[in-house]
Design an enzyme around this catalytic site. Sequence first.
Site, short mmCIF file in Angstrom:
data_model
loop_
_atom_site.label_atom_id
_atom_site.label_comp_id
_atom_site.label_asym_id
_atom_site.label_seq_id
_atom_site.Cartn_x
_atom_site.Cartn_y
_atom_site.Cartn_z
N ARG A 37 0.82 -1.22 0.00
CA ARG A 37 0.00 0.00 0.00
C ARG A 37 0.86 1.27 0.00
O ARG A 37 0.47 2.29 -0.56
CB ARG A 37 -0.92 -0.05 1.23
CG ARG A 37 -1.94 1.08 1.35
CD ARG A 37 -2.94 0.72 2.44
NE ARG A 37 -3.66 1.85 2.97
CZ ARG A 37 -4.86 2.26 2.54
NH1 ARG A 37 -5.46 1.62 1.55
NH2 ARG A 37 -5.44 3.29 3.09
N ILE A 63 -7.33 7.83 -0.81
CA ILE A 63 -7.17 6.38 -0.94
C ILE A 63 -8.00 5.81 0.20
O ILE A 63 -7.88 6.23 1.35
CB ILE A 63 -5.67 5.95 -0.87
CG1 ILE A 63 -5.50 4.43 -0.75
CG2 ILE A 63 -4.93 6.62 0.26
CD1 ILE A 63 -4.03 3.98 -0.89
N SER A 64 -8.90 4.88 -0.12
CA SER A 64 -9.85 4.36 0.87
C SER A 64 -9.15 3.66 2.03
O SER A 64 -8.06 3.11 1.88
CB SER A 64 -10.81 3.38 0.20
OG SER A 64 -11.46 3.98 -0.89
N GLN A 65 -9.85 3.66 3.17
CA GLN A 65 -9.41 2.92 4.37
C GLN A 65 -9.24 1.44 4.00
O GLN A 65 -10.07 0.89 3.28
CB GLN A 65 -10.51 3.10 5.41
CG GLN A 65 -10.30 2.44 6.73
CD GLN A 65 -11.57 2.51 7.59
OE1 GLN A 65 -12.65 2.80 7.10
NE2 GLN A 65 -11.41 2.24 8.86
#
Length: 216
Positions: A37, A63-65
Amino acid sequence: MTEAELETARQEMVRKQLQNRGIHDRSVLDAMAKVPRERFVAAPMRHDAYADRALPIDCGQTISQPYIVGLMTQALELSGPERVLEIGTGSGYQTAVLAELAREVVTIERHRELSQRASEALSALGYRNVVPRVADGTLGHPAGAPFERIIVTAAAEECPPALFTQLAEGGLLVIPLGGRDYQTLRAIRKIAGQPQAASLSTCRFVPLVGADGWTE
Ligand code: SAH
């Protein structure tokens, strides 16, 4: 952070943020234990790459959790042969997770700069089954339809009709639906041409902006 520390943070993210909260699909857990990530966030934020929240990226997007990425990916029920349409490439992190689990991912982003950066990160990691495009994703990608799976990682009031049209029979579409600030994550299955929806969780996404979405 060193490579070893990032690796440790990644495995801990999978255990604490995913497994402990009910993400149980082994292939999703394995994919998220593998995708680095930190390669999808800006260098100064790298130490926060595995934090339990969304992070800012360029163009005012996020950027999503990790948990939301896990939940959406699990809801897609990927087994390998599927072609996936993703709307909202953003950082490309969700794209990488999908590319681990599906045959091909066509990913659409409206910001050229984000698409470019995501493509570079994905190529550098060796993903060859990703097709990036710069376009208005509310219109889908008619030339590539039908898709067995569609994932929208930006929020809409209602599912853009073009996307449901481009979903294959028996296919699954995951999308956050609701207001501009808060939404419910919905999984919609196409059964005999009709939508069958289930709710997964409440969530907060940036708006889906386009011809069949929000205005900027
Ligand atoms: N899945 C991404 C999350 C990105 S945030 C990640 O893991 O990083 C949502 C993205 O959707 C933003 O980059 C935004 O620019 C994009 N977006 C919003 N409306 C869009 C549209 N109509 N077509 C394509 N992309 C859109």
